[in-house]
Design an enzyme around this catalytic site. Structure first.
Site, PDB file in Angstrom:
ATOM      1  N   LYS A  47       0.810  -1.226   0.000  1.00 36.21           N
ATOM      2  CA  LYS A  47       0.000   0.000   0.000  1.00 36.21           C
ATOM      3  C   LYS A  47       0.844   1.277   0.000  1.00 36.21           C
ATOM      4  CE  LYS A  47      -4.089  -2.158   1.927  1.00 36.21           C
ATOM      5  NZ  LYS A  47      -5.130  -2.154   2.957  1.00 36.21           N
TER       6      LYS A  47
ATOM      7  N   ASP B  33     -10.246   2.069   2.401  1.00 37.88           N
ATOM      8  CA  ASP B  33     -10.309   1.208   3.589  1.00 37.88           C
ATOM      9  C   ASP B  33     -11.118   1.845   4.725  1.00 37.88           C
ATOM     10  OD1 ASP B  33      -8.861  -0.967   2.643  1.00 37.88           O
ATOM     11  OD2 ASP B  33      -6.939  -0.133   3.278  1.00 37.88           O
TER      12      ASP B  33
END
Ligand code: ATR
Length: 277
Positions: A62, A98
């Site tokens: 990420k 997220d």
């Protein structure tokens, strides 16, 4: 047919292809969605060769993906990490869905009201960074970031830039912190096999909701602790997984899929402890 993929390592057991294929079927969008193994070193070359129009990014990529973007959304910048890439003429655009996925799962699926809540966030790594801004934006009253390495908790609290609401502590402070309305496990303890240090039962009250950002076996120790401590709900991260995927799907295709049937499908598929509502 347009191609999409999730990149990470290990990736073979990712549920993302199943989730996105179900969304595509439901919305009548023709696409192919693959799971592609890539490490931090190999990711840029593998992404370039993949021919994808968009990508989901998972562990451990990420932050690397964030650095690879030509532009990023405000929420990705605050998280310092991306989980969604979209190809544009200028290069890759990065987003982070997220936190929105967690908040939507808690509020819409599990009926949790986050406003003015006292929240404990265990962990200060990428997963914690991804969800903290969205929790603050949802109107919580206080966020205690507690990490084994307290310097990392300090760094996350500083980065969040909200000293009135965000407090950093080391693990040894846990017995002094009192009760929390929401307890979020964003550590990787369940994945790494190293157990979490003991958590005081006094952190939980009968109204408390506990959620582990992991799912499957990795979520079992924390959700079992939460039930033993008497939390009203002990949730795993499967709902967040489906909701962050829906948010990515909407970024790419402009359509919001119905997540309930897809959540029910992956819930059936995983061998997790059942969610206790
Ligand atoms: P992720 O992207 O999954 O958050 P990470 O950036 O490596 O991964 O961060 C892992 C987090 O889990 C960190 O907060 C880490 O604590 P430290 O910073 O002190 O290492 C936490 N963590 C991992 N294993 C843990 C364990 N057994 N007990 C407590 N915290 C743990």
């Amino acid at each position: 047919m347009r191609r999409y993929a999730v990149f990470g390592s290990p990736i073979a057991h990712s549920l993302s292809p199943r989730i996105h294929t179900a969304f595509a079927r439901q919305t009548g969008i023709a696409l192919e969605y693959l799971a592609i193994e890539a490490t931090r070193d190999t990711f840029p070359a593998i992404l370039a060769a993949s021919g994808v129009a968009g990508a989901n990014i998972t562990l451990p990529l990420k932050e690397v993906a964030f650095a690879h973007c030509r532009s990023v959304s405000a929420r990705a910048r605050r998280a310092g990490a991306v989980n969604t890439l979209t190809r544009t003429d200028a290069g890759w655009h990065g987003d982070n869905t997220d936190g929105a996925g967690l908040v939507r799962d808690l509020t819409e699926r599990h009926g949790v009201d986050l406003r003015e809540r006292r929240v404990l966030l265990l962990g200060a790594g990428g997963a914690a960074r991804g969800v903290a801004p969205a929790l603050l934006d949802a109107g919580i009253d206080a966020l205690y970031v507690v990490n084994r390495n307290s310097a990392r908790a300090d760094a996350l609290a500083d980065a969040l830039g909200d000293p009135a609401r965000v407090h950093a502590r080391g693990w040894d402070a846990l017995p002094t912190l009192g009760e929390f309305d929401l307890l979020v496990n964003a550590t990787s303890a369940g994945q790494t096999g190293t157990p979490l240090p003991p958590l005081p039962m006094a952190l939980a009250a009968p109204r408390s909701v506990a959620v582990d950002l992991a799912y499957g076996r990795a979520a079992v120790p924390f959700t079992a602790w939460a039930r033993a401590a008497g939390c009203a709900q002990a949730l795993d991260g499967l709902g967040m997984l489906v909701e962050q995927a829906a948010e990515s799907f909407q970024c790419w295709h402009g359509v919001r899929p119905d997540t309930d049937p897809v959540y029910a499908d992956v819930r059936r598929l995983t061998d997790t402890q059942p969610v206790s509502d």
